[in-house]
Every structure is written in C-alpha cells, then in structure tokens.
Enzyme design. Structure first.
Site, PDB file in Angstrom:
ATOM      1  N   GLU A   1     -11.421   6.401   4.356  1.00 42.97           N
ATOM      2  CA  GLU A   1     -10.818   7.305   5.351  1.00 42.97           C
ATOM      3  C   GLU A   1     -11.847   7.669   6.421  1.00 42.97           C
ATOM      4  O   GLU A   1     -11.517   7.756   7.600  1.00 42.97           O
ATOM      5  CB  GLU A   1     -10.266   8.572   4.682  1.00 42.97           C
ATOM      6  CG  GLU A   1      -9.048   8.341   3.811  1.00 42.97           C
ATOM      7  CD  GLU A   1      -7.768   8.008   4.552  1.00 42.97           C
ATOM      8  OE1 GLU A   1      -7.738   8.033   5.806  1.00 42.97           O
ATOM      9  OE2 GLU A   1      -6.773   7.716   3.872  1.00 42.97           O
TER      10      GLU A   1
ATOM     11  N   TRP B   1      -5.448   3.020  10.053  1.00 42.05           N
ATOM     12  CA  TRP B   1      -5.574   2.746   8.621  1.00 42.05           C
ATOM     13  C   TRP B   1      -5.284   1.279   8.346  1.00 42.05           C
ATOM     14  O   TRP B   1      -5.878   0.663   7.465  1.00 42.05           O
ATOM     15  CB  TRP B   1      -4.651   3.645   7.797  1.00 42.05           C
ATOM     16  CG  TRP B   1      -4.774   3.345   6.339  1.00 42.05           C
ATOM     17  CD1 TRP B   1      -3.841   2.758   5.535  1.00 42.05           C
ATOM     18  CD2 TRP B   1      -5.923   3.567   5.513  1.00 42.05           C
ATOM     19  NE1 TRP B   1      -4.344   2.618   4.264  1.00 42.05           N
ATOM     20  CE2 TRP B   1      -5.622   3.107   4.227  1.00 42.05           C
ATOM     21  CE3 TRP B   1      -7.188   4.116   5.742  1.00 42.05           C
ATOM     22  CZ2 TRP B   1      -6.517   3.171   3.168  1.00 42.05           C
ATOM     23  CZ3 TRP B   1      -8.094   4.184   4.689  1.00 42.05           C
ATOM     24  CH2 TRP B   1      -7.749   3.713   3.422  1.00 42.05           C
TER      25      TRP B   1
ATOM     26  N   TYR C   1       0.838  -1.197   0.000  1.00 41.60           N
ATOM     27  CA  TYR C   1       0.000   0.000   0.000  1.00 41.60           C
ATOM     28  C   TYR C   1       0.880   1.256   0.000  1.00 41.60           C
ATOM     29  O   TYR C   1       0.681   2.175  -0.798  1.00 41.60           O
ATOM     30  CB  TYR C   1      -0.949   0.005   1.210  1.00 41.60           C
ATOM     31  CG  TYR C   1      -1.681   1.308   1.361  1.00 41.60           C
ATOM     32  CD1 TYR C   1      -2.718   1.640   0.499  1.00 41.60           C
ATOM     33  CD2 TYR C   1      -1.313   2.234   2.337  1.00 41.60           C
ATOM     34  CE1 TYR C   1      -3.372   2.871   0.599  1.00 41.60           C
ATOM     35  CE2 TYR C   1      -1.960   3.450   2.446  1.00 41.60           C
ATOM     36  CZ  TYR C   1      -2.984   3.758   1.577  1.00 41.60           C
ATOM     37  OH  TYR C   1      -3.623   4.973   1.678  1.00 41.60           O
TER      38      TYR C   1
END
Length: 187
Positions: free
Chosen positions: A42, A50, A20
């Site tokens: 988000e 995250w 990522y």
C-alpha cells in the site's frame, strides 16, 4: 471467481484484479507478516494505482525476500541499490528505504504490543467495521480511525503510512468492509 457477478465499481476486467477483489480484498487478515506485506505494498502504491502494484506483486515478493521482516531489517546499501535496479518493482529510493525502516518499527511494535496484527487491529477494536455504501462515490478516502492509525505509526517511525494509504490498507485487510451494497462479495 463468480462469472457475471456484480462487483465493486473499481474492479476492472483483468482476471488478476477480479480474483484479488473476490478472494482477498476486504477479507480479515491477521497474520503479522502478511499484514506487513500489505502495508508495504500500500505504501508503494502512493501516487500510483493499486492495479499497477498488483501486477508487480510477485516481483515485489521475490525482490523483498517474501516480505520477511527478519531479512529486510538487515538490508544494507548494496541491497538498496540492487532493488533500485529491479525493473519488476517501483524503483523509488524513498519507498524502498521505507520498507527497511518499517521492518525495524515492525519489531518495535511486536516487542511493545505482542503482535503487529494485534496492534493494527486494536484501532478497530479487533472487529471489522461494516460500512453500507451505495456506490463507490460514497466511500471515503480516509476516516478518523485511519487518521489515528497514521498518526500512531508515524510517531513510531514508520514511513509511507499516511491516512489515505492506511484507509486503503484497512479496506484491503478487512478491517473495514467497503464492498458496496450491490457487490456479490458483500456477504
């Protein structure tokens, strides 16, 4: 994925997280639907990490019809209840309902501005902001630009779009380059 490379300090050893960071985070993203997906994820992150969201991203995509706003905007109470029973996603009623609300606002923005991405990128004048942070401790949680974007999106009716969420979104979507100076992805 480059082995033994120096990366931003927030990246852990999980190959999913490394990929990522190396392949997505901070790379300019302009596609309306992909930006909607990222903004949704988000928002789902609020109060969580995250990494937690990233591990559930494929489940989110499946549960939310690959973040197609045309489908999401039509979700009714039965679909909301179905989503709240899905262990593969964050089962928070306010967050789930915000996705439907935000899909509706997404179309309002497109009608008013021509594109969702164009509108969001207008906050940085269409060009990524390149920051020069020595370490992760230098990186702010929000900025005047994320404050402005947050205020504008809230005024339009979006939910889970606070300034800190939006700064993380700006970092992830490449509106700002916050790779630290020692990170090999900086270039």
């Amino acid at each position: 994925m480059k082995e033994n490379a120096i990366r931003c300090a927030w990246v852990n050893a999980d190959p999913l997280y490394i990929a990522y960071h190396d392949e997505e985070w901070g790379k300019p993203l302009y596609d309306d639907q992909k930006l909607f997906e990222l903004l949704t994820l988000e928002g789902m992150q609020a109060g969580l990490s995250w990494y937690t969201i990233l591990k559930k991203r494929e489940s989110f995509r499946e549960a939310f019809d690959h973040f197609d706003p045309h489908i999401i905007v039509k979700y009714g109470p039965d679909k909301v209840e179905e989503l709240l029973q899905n262990p593969g996603i964050i089962r928070n009623r306010l967050k789930v309902q915000s996705v439907i609300t935000n899909a509706s606002v997404y179309f309002d923005i497109i009608r008013e501005h021509g594109s969702f991405g164009g509108y969001l990128w207008s906050f940085v004048d269409g060009t990524p902001i390149i920051n020069h942070w020595e370490s992760i401790s230098d990186v702010p949680a929000s900025t005047p630009i994320s404050d402005s974007m947050s205020k504008a999106l809230k005024k339009k009716g979006m939910k889970f779009v606070g300034s800190t969420i939006l700064y993380a979104f700006m970092q992830a979507s490449g509106m700002v380059n916050d790779h630290t100076l020692n990170c090999y992805c900086r270039a």
